[in-house]
Design a protein around this motif. Structure first.
Motif, PDB file in Angstrom:
ATOM      1  N   LEU A   1     -97.543 -14.125 -16.319  1.00  0.00           N
ATOM      2  CA  LEU A   1     -95.791 -13.551 -16.307  1.00  0.00           C
ATOM      3  C   LEU A   1     -95.209 -14.648 -17.040  1.00  0.00           C
ATOM      4  N   ALA A   2     -95.231 -15.845 -16.473  1.00  0.00           N
ATOM      5  CA  ALA A   2     -94.418 -17.494 -17.046  1.00  0.00           C
ATOM      6  C   ALA A   2     -94.921 -17.304 -18.263  1.00  0.00           C
ATOM      7  N   VAL A   3     -96.326 -17.364 -18.654  1.00  0.00           N
ATOM      8  CA  VAL A   3     -96.793 -17.986 -20.082  1.00  0.00           C
ATOM      9  C   VAL A   3     -96.572 -16.780 -21.179  1.00  0.00           C
ATOM     10  N   ASP A   4     -96.540 -15.540 -20.977  1.00  0.00           N
ATOM     11  CA  ASP A   4     -96.233 -14.141 -21.093  1.00  0.00           C
ATOM     12  C   ASP A   4     -94.286 -14.753 -21.863  1.00  0.00           C
ATOM     13  N   LYS A   5     -93.414 -14.954 -20.562  1.00  0.00           N
ATOM     14  CA  LYS A   5     -92.537 -14.581 -21.351  1.00  0.00           C
ATOM     15  C   LYS A   5     -92.036 -15.844 -22.225  1.00  0.00           C
ATOM     16  N   GLN A   6     -92.534 -16.959 -21.841  1.00  0.00           N
ATOM     17  CA  GLN A   6     -92.415 -17.977 -22.671  1.00  0.00           C
ATOM     18  C   GLN A   6     -92.768 -17.932 -24.121  1.00  0.00           C
ATOM     19  N   GLU A   7     -93.393 -17.215 -23.980  1.00  0.00           N
ATOM     20  CA  GLU A   7     -93.748 -16.729 -25.558  1.00  0.00           C
ATOM     21  C   GLU A   7     -93.093 -15.792 -26.163  1.00  0.00           C
ATOM     22  N   MET A   8     -93.050 -14.577 -25.610  1.00  0.00           N
ATOM     23  CA  MET A   8     -91.731 -14.088 -25.782  1.00  0.00           C
ATOM     24  C   MET A   8     -90.306 -14.918 -26.295  1.00  0.00           C
ATOM     25  N   ILE A   9     -90.053 -15.521 -25.802  1.00  0.00           N
ATOM     26  CA  ILE A   9     -88.659 -16.369 -25.535  1.00  0.00           C
ATOM     27  C   ILE A   9     -88.887 -17.533 -26.785  1.00  0.00           C
ATOM     28  N   HIS A  10     -90.267 -17.597 -27.343  1.00  0.00           N
ATOM     29  CA  HIS A  10     -90.603 -18.488 -28.585  1.00  0.00           C
ATOM     30  C   HIS A  10     -90.375 -17.447 -29.761  1.00  0.00           C
ATOM     31  N   GLN A  11     -91.243 -16.228 -29.868  1.00  0.00           N
ATOM     32  CA  GLN A  11     -90.973 -15.489 -30.971  1.00  0.00           C
ATOM     33  C   GLN A  11     -89.709 -14.977 -31.105  1.00  0.00           C
ATOM     34  N   ILE A  12     -88.846 -15.252 -30.161  1.00  0.00           N
ATOM     35  CA  ILE A  12     -88.041 -14.180 -30.013  1.00  0.00           C
ATOM     36  C   ILE A  12     -87.078 -15.598 -31.279  1.00  0.00           C
ATOM     37  N   GLU A  13     -86.980 -16.738 -30.872  1.00  0.00           N
ATOM     38  CA  GLU A  13     -86.605 -17.864 -31.029  1.00  0.00           C
ATOM     39  C   GLU A  13     -86.977 -17.723 -32.577  1.00  0.00           C
ATOM     40  N   LEU A  14     -88.091 -17.807 -32.976  1.00  0.00           N
ATOM     41  CA  LEU A  14     -88.492 -17.967 -34.702  1.00  0.00           C
ATOM     42  C   LEU A  14     -88.233 -16.040 -35.185  1.00  0.00           C
ATOM     43  N   LYS A  15     -87.501 -14.902 -34.397  1.00  0.00           N
ATOM     44  CA  LYS A  15     -87.579 -13.913 -35.087  1.00  0.00           C
ATOM     45  C   LYS A  15     -88.797 -13.543 -35.475  1.00  0.00           C
ATOM     46  N   ASN A  16     -89.788 -13.560 -34.727  1.00  0.00           N
ATOM     47  CA  ASN A  16     -91.175 -12.952 -35.007  1.00  0.00           C
ATOM     48  C   ASN A  16     -90.968 -11.846 -34.299  1.00  0.00           C
ATOM     49  N   TYR A  17     -90.691 -11.004 -35.203  1.00  0.00           N
ATOM     50  CA  TYR A  17     -91.222  -9.889 -34.334  1.00  0.00           C
ATOM     51  C   TYR A  17     -92.402  -9.417 -34.492  1.00  0.00           C
ATOM     52  N   GLY A  18     -93.592  -9.514 -35.390  1.00  0.00           N
ATOM     53  CA  GLY A  18     -94.380  -8.490 -35.594  1.00  0.00           C
ATOM     54  C   GLY A  18     -94.122  -7.030 -36.156  1.00  0.00           C
ATOM     55  N   THR A  19     -95.137  -6.082 -35.190  1.00  0.00           N
ATOM     56  CA  THR A  19     -94.759  -4.681 -35.692  1.00  0.00           C
ATOM     57  C   THR A  19     -93.955  -4.371 -34.983  1.00  0.00           C
ATOM     58  N   ALA A  20     -93.149  -5.570 -34.413  1.00  0.00           N
ATOM     59  CA  ALA A  20     -91.602  -4.412 -33.048  1.00  0.00           C
ATOM     60  C   ALA A  20     -90.754  -4.160 -34.501  1.00  0.00           C
ATOM     61  N   ASP A  21     -89.953  -3.409 -33.781  1.00  0.00           N
ATOM     62  CA  ASP A  21     -88.612  -2.524 -34.527  1.00  0.00           C
ATOM     63  C   ASP A  21     -87.650  -3.439 -33.718  1.00  0.00           C
ATOM     64  N   LYS A  22     -86.359  -2.970 -34.393  1.00  0.00           N
ATOM     65  CA  LYS A  22     -85.189  -3.990 -33.620  1.00  0.00           C
ATOM     66  C   LYS A  22     -84.852  -2.944 -32.367  1.00  0.00           C
ATOM     67  N   GLU A  23     -85.305  -2.080 -32.193  1.00  0.00           N
ATOM     68  CA  GLU A  23     -85.276  -1.209 -31.039  1.00  0.00           C
ATOM     69  C   GLU A  23     -86.041  -1.914 -29.861  1.00  0.00           C
ATOM     70  N   LEU A  24     -87.469  -1.637 -30.298  1.00  0.00           N
ATOM     71  CA  LEU A  24     -88.351  -2.725 -29.546  1.00  0.00           C
ATOM     72  C   LEU A  24     -88.029  -4.128 -28.664  1.00  0.00           C
ATOM     73  N   VAL A  25     -87.617  -4.739 -30.069  1.00  0.00           N
ATOM     74  CA  VAL A  25     -87.048  -6.188 -29.604  1.00  0.00           C
ATOM     75  C   VAL A  25     -85.576  -6.125 -28.611  1.00  0.00           C
ATOM     76  N   ILE A  26     -85.027  -5.128 -28.864  1.00  0.00           N
ATOM     77  CA  ILE A  26     -83.805  -4.956 -27.819  1.00  0.00           C
ATOM     78  C   ILE A  26     -84.027  -4.636 -26.175  1.00  0.00           C
TER      79      ILE A  26
END
Length: 180
Positions: A127-152
């Motif tokens: 949980l903690a490591v995944d949370k940190q990685e998701m927040i990091h990718q959101i900070e970088l705006k690195n959403y990969g294949t995720a569209d805007k709706e999924l990021v929201i």
């Protein structure tokens, strides 16, 4: 010389035909079907079988397999199979993350599964490591294949999960407001 070239062309063509036999799923369609599978055992089983037939799965497809294994556990009535599917799910997510460690969608699927599994089962280690990685990718705006709706959806889920610190919650709320 001609035979070597002909053999090479035949081997190449045969290999390409083998990959052509394995259709790659449409990710936005797969996302929608996964949401339906949450409350439907037949949809879960159908999606699982179709992904299981793909020989060379990407990290993202392995992430979907892990989510489907978790749903198979949810839909199973036998406790043995519930634990078996959860164990398989954990291994599949581990492989998916190893294949694509910065993929926010894979991390989100694993985070959401671990958030919803009872803690006493011991399947909440990431949980903690995944949370940190998701927040990091959101900070970088690195959403990969995720569209805007999924990021929201990811951000809202993280906020609702209550696993975020006050600073993380503030950052996620600001990001969410900017995305809307």
């Amino acid at each position: 010389m001609f035979k070597k070239h002909l053999l090479f062309l035949i081997l190449t063509f045969t290999t390409l035909m083998g990959f052509a036999d394995t259709p790659q799923p449409n990710i936005p369609h797969l996302r929608k079907k996964l949401m339906q599978a949450i409350n439907s055992k037949p949809t879960t089983d159908s999606l699982y079988k179709s992904l299981e037939m793909i020989q060379q799965r990407s990290g993202l497809l392995n992430g979907y397999m892990g989510a489907l294994e978790a749903l198979k556990a949810k839909h199973a009535w036998n406790p043995y199979f519930k634990i078996k599917y959860l164990s398989n799910c954990e291994d599949t997510f581990k492989e998916a993350v190893a294949q694509d460690p910065h993929n926010i969608e894979i991390r989100f699927m694993r985070f959401s599964v671990e958030h919803n599994v009872p803690g006493f089962l011991g399947y909440t280690k990431n949980l903690a490591v995944d949370k940190q990685e998701m927040i990091h990718q959101i900070e970088l705006k690195n959403y990969g294949t995720a569209d805007k709706e999924l990021v929201i959806t990811v951000i809202k889920f993280m906020l609702d999960s209550k696993h975020c610190t006050a600073d993380e919650t503030n950052f996620l709320n600001k990001t969410l407001a900017a995305l809307k």
